[in-house]
Design a protein around this motif. Structure first.
Motif, mmCIF file in Angstrom:
data_model
loop_
_atom_site.group_PDB
_atom_site.id
_atom_site.type_symbol
_atom_site.label_atom_id
_atom_site.label_comp_id
_atom_site.label_asym_id
_atom_site.label_seq_id
_atom_site.Cartn_x
_atom_site.Cartn_y
_atom_site.Cartn_z
ATOM 1 N N TRP A 1 -27.110 -11.604 -9.261
ATOM 2 C CA TRP A 1 -26.647 -12.564 -8.257
ATOM 3 C C TRP A 1 -25.883 -11.911 -7.108
ATOM 4 C CZ3 TRP A 1 -29.106 -16.973 -8.313
ATOM 5 C CH2 TRP A 1 -29.750 -17.340 -9.492
ATOM 6 N N HIS A 2 -25.951 -10.590 -6.991
ATOM 7 C CA HIS A 2 -25.286 -9.922 -5.851
ATOM 8 C C HIS A 2 -25.729 -8.463 -5.796
ATOM 9 C CE1 HIS A 2 -21.406 -9.113 -3.397
ATOM 10 N NE2 HIS A 2 -22.172 -8.039 -3.321
ATOM 11 N N LEU A 3 -26.463 -8.106 -4.764
ATOM 12 C CA LEU A 3 -26.740 -6.679 -4.572
ATOM 13 C C LEU A 3 -27.088 -6.370 -3.128
ATOM 14 C CD1 LEU A 3 -29.897 -6.780 -4.145
ATOM 15 C CD2 LEU A 3 -30.125 -6.065 -6.478
ATOM 16 N N HIS A 4 -27.223 -5.068 -2.862
ATOM 17 C CA HIS A 4 -27.560 -4.570 -1.527
ATOM 18 C C HIS A 4 -28.834 -3.733 -1.634
ATOM 19 C CE1 HIS A 4 -23.517 -5.666 -0.067
ATOM 20 N NE2 HIS A 4 -23.205 -5.455 -1.330
ATOM 21 N N PHE A 5 -29.839 -4.132 -0.866
ATOM 22 C CA PHE A 5 -31.099 -3.379 -0.862
ATOM 23 C C PHE A 5 -31.215 -2.433 0.324
ATOM 24 C CE2 PHE A 5 -33.812 -6.657 -3.416
ATOM 25 C CZ PHE A 5 -33.644 -5.918 -4.577
ATOM 26 N N VAL B 1 -29.660 -11.145 -2.250
ATOM 27 C CA VAL B 1 -29.658 -9.952 -1.408
ATOM 28 C C VAL B 1 -28.606 -10.116 -0.311
ATOM 29 C CG1 VAL B 1 -31.059 -8.480 0.078
ATOM 30 C CG2 VAL B 1 -32.124 -9.700 -1.831
ATOM 31 N N MET B 2 -27.650 -9.215 -0.301
ATOM 32 C CA MET B 2 -26.572 -9.328 0.669
ATOM 33 C C MET B 2 -27.060 -8.903 2.058
ATOM 34 S SD MET B 2 -24.117 -10.840 -0.569
ATOM 35 C CE MET B 2 -24.082 -11.615 -2.191
ATOM 36 N N PRO B 3 -26.484 -9.525 3.109
ATOM 37 C CA PRO B 3 -27.049 -9.424 4.460
ATOM 38 C C PRO B 3 -26.363 -8.412 5.362
ATOM 39 C CG PRO B 3 -25.452 -11.202 4.394
ATOM 40 C CD PRO B 3 -25.420 -10.550 3.032
ATOM 41 N N ALA C 1 -24.861 -18.386 1.907
ATOM 42 C CA ALA C 1 -24.323 -17.667 3.066
ATOM 43 C C ALA C 1 -23.146 -16.832 2.598
ATOM 44 C CB ALA C 1 -23.887 -18.649 4.155
ATOM 45 N N LYS C 2 -22.999 -15.659 3.227
ATOM 46 C CA LYS C 2 -21.985 -14.701 2.772
ATOM 47 C C LYS C 2 -20.889 -14.554 3.813
ATOM 48 C CE LYS C 2 -20.160 -11.259 0.361
ATOM 49 N NZ LYS C 2 -20.786 -9.999 0.002
ATOM 50 N N MET C 3 -19.668 -14.714 3.356
ATOM 51 C CA MET C 3 -18.530 -14.524 4.246
ATOM 52 C C MET C 3 -17.841 -13.189 3.967
ATOM 53 S SD MET C 3 -15.266 -16.886 4.911
ATOM 54 C CE MET C 3 -14.244 -16.085 3.729
ATOM 55 N N GLU D 1 -17.125 -13.321 -5.102
ATOM 56 C CA GLU D 1 -17.979 -12.182 -5.467
ATOM 57 C C GLU D 1 -17.178 -11.009 -6.031
ATOM 58 O OE1 GLU D 1 -21.188 -12.332 -5.503
ATOM 59 O OE2 GLU D 1 -21.507 -14.178 -4.356
ATOM 60 N N HIS D 2 -17.833 -10.301 -6.908
ATOM 61 C CA HIS D 2 -17.315 -9.054 -7.511
ATOM 62 C C HIS D 2 -15.806 -9.076 -7.738
ATOM 63 C CE1 HIS D 2 -16.681 -8.375 -3.261
ATOM 64 N NE2 HIS D 2 -17.916 -7.979 -3.032
ATOM 65 N N ILE D 3 -15.373 -10.005 -8.569
ATOM 66 C CA ILE D 3 -13.921 -10.129 -8.795
ATOM 67 C C ILE D 3 -13.401 -8.920 -9.570
ATOM 68 C CG2 ILE D 3 -13.857 -12.638 -8.594
ATOM 69 C CD1 ILE D 3 -13.714 -12.761 -11.675
ATOM 70 N N THR E 1 -24.465 -7.200 -9.839
ATOM 71 C CA THR E 1 -24.143 -5.767 -9.945
ATOM 72 C C THR E 1 -23.378 -5.223 -8.748
ATOM 73 O OG1 THR E 1 -26.223 -5.151 -8.867
ATOM 74 C CG2 THR E 1 -26.211 -5.263 -11.301
ATOM 75 N N ASP E 2 -23.569 -5.848 -7.566
ATOM 76 C CA ASP E 2 -23.105 -5.246 -6.313
ATOM 77 C C ASP E 2 -23.678 -3.837 -6.156
ATOM 78 O OD1 ASP E 2 -21.904 -5.252 -3.859
ATOM 79 O OD2 ASP E 2 -19.927 -4.692 -4.588
ATOM 80 N N SER E 3 -24.873 -3.633 -6.701
ATOM 81 C CA SER E 3 -25.529 -2.330 -6.519
ATOM 82 C C SER E 3 -25.580 -2.029 -5.017
ATOM 83 C CB SER E 3 -26.946 -2.395 -7.099
ATOM 84 O OG SER E 3 -27.592 -1.148 -6.914
HETATM 85 ZN ZN ZN Z 1 -21.640 -6.409 -2.232
#
Ligand code: ZN
Ligand code: DOR
Length: 345
Positions: A13-17, A39-41, A99-101, A174-176, A247-249
């Protein structure tokens, strides 16, 4: 002792490609384990419109290996000038899942983030009305605030107010990284949930700083003291539907991590499930892994669970010290170490 675990196919539910050649080389690691990923923007330029997100989604889909079923879930990068009509249309059309803040300058590629959160309130009101999920990077950015206190300060200065002002807005913290965040999420209503990364379950801040600076353990928010790690482990493995896998990969090349100004981010994708499962195993909570990995996220996002299953088995797995993307070295999470579970497929 359980030596084999089969669960419903999970999601990240959270990563960077990233984009371009790096993206083409990292997408297969995630598609191998997960059915979907948020996918984070935070690209340069950021993914701020429906048109940009749709084009980015197409590029990601083109990088999914033949025969693999994987769905990228796109996010809109919120700025001081977000067009709420475009966001609402993109969500209605199924392009945007959330949407990501980013508070401006909180992390990698966040310079275009929100400079004054209250100014974003009209957009948040629209998101609440349209039932669009808000994903939050919850750290204040003021130079005088200690980096280890930035998450707690964000809760006190901003998050409480956002949740109180928009009681129906679904919010993913996110990613607490702190017990304060765990407590806040637990005390809030069902519209507030959180993702937890593998690294914040495995390491405390010593891992960054003891025995020399350890750039491969550096990410944002930074790992905190041990009491916080233990609170995160209890939250992740405690069975609450408010916590799920993200993962916040965040792939950065080895040379960019090992520089005088090393990048923030840990490339967690290649051994993600093995990493999380090790924690659930250590906590005696193997039976609760499927909820965290495969069920809580879809329930919160109002999406069906995935078709199909994945299996992991107990085995000694040596994680390579480096992998390669675009022909360059990249260090995976757990690189050079041995973990106790293998992803079978
Ligand atoms: Zn992230
Ligand atoms: O460590 C991080 N890396 N944290 C973030 O919030 C962003 C990410 C990245 O994009 O590299």
């Amino acid at each position: 002792m359980t030596d084999r675990l089969t669960i419903r196919r999970p999601d990240d539910w959270h990563l960077h490609f990233r984009d371009g050649a790096v993206m083409r080389d990292v997408v297969p690691y995630t598609a191998r384990q997960f059915g979907r990923a948020v996918v984070m923007p935070n690209l340069t330029p950021p993914v701020t419109t429906t048109a940009l997100a749709a084009a980015y989604r197409d590029r990601i889909l083109a990088a999914v290996p033949e025969g693999v079923s994987f769905t990228p879930l796109m996010t809109c990068y919120l700025t001081d000038t977000t067009d709420a009509d475009d966001l609402a249309r993109g969500a209605a059309d199924g392009v945007f899942t959330a949407a990501k803040m980013y508070p401006a300058n909180a992390t990698t590629n966040s310079a275009a983030g929100v400079s004054n959160i209250e100014n974003l309130y009209p957009v948040l009101a629209r998101m609440e009305a349209e039932d669009i999920v808000l994903c939050i990077h919850g750290e204040v950015t003021e130079a005088q605030i200690d980096v280890f206190d930035r998450e707690k300060e964000f809760i006190d200065r901003h998050l409480r107010a956002i949740v109180a002002t928009f009681p129906k807005l679904r919010v993913v913290f996110e990613h607490i990284t702190t017990s304060d965040a765990v407590d806040f999420v637990m005390e809030s209503g069902p519209q507030v949930a959180a993702t937890i990364t593998p690294q914040h379950l495995h390491i405390n801040r010593n891992a960054m700083l003891v025995g020399g600076i350890q750039p491969h353990n550096y990410c944002l928010p930074v790992a905190k003291r041990e009491s916080h790690r233990l609170a995160l482990r209890a939250a992740a493995t405690g069975g609450s539907g408010k916590f799920f896998l993200g993962t916040d990969s965040a792939p950065h090349l080895k040379r960019d991590k090992e520089s005088a100004c090393g990048c923030a981010g840990i490339f967690g994708a290649p051994y993600a499930l093995e990493s999380y499962l090790t924690v659930f195993d250590e906590e005696g909570a193997l039976d609760l892994f499927e909820g965290f990995a495969s069920l809580h996220g879809p329930a919160f996002y109002k999406l069906p669970v995935n078709e199909g299953e994945v299996t992991l088995e107990r085995a000694e797995v040596a994680v390579p010290p480096v992998l390669h993307v675009t022909g360059e070295e990249i260090v995976p999470w757990h690189g050079g170490a041995t973990i106790g579970w293998r992803f079978v497929g």
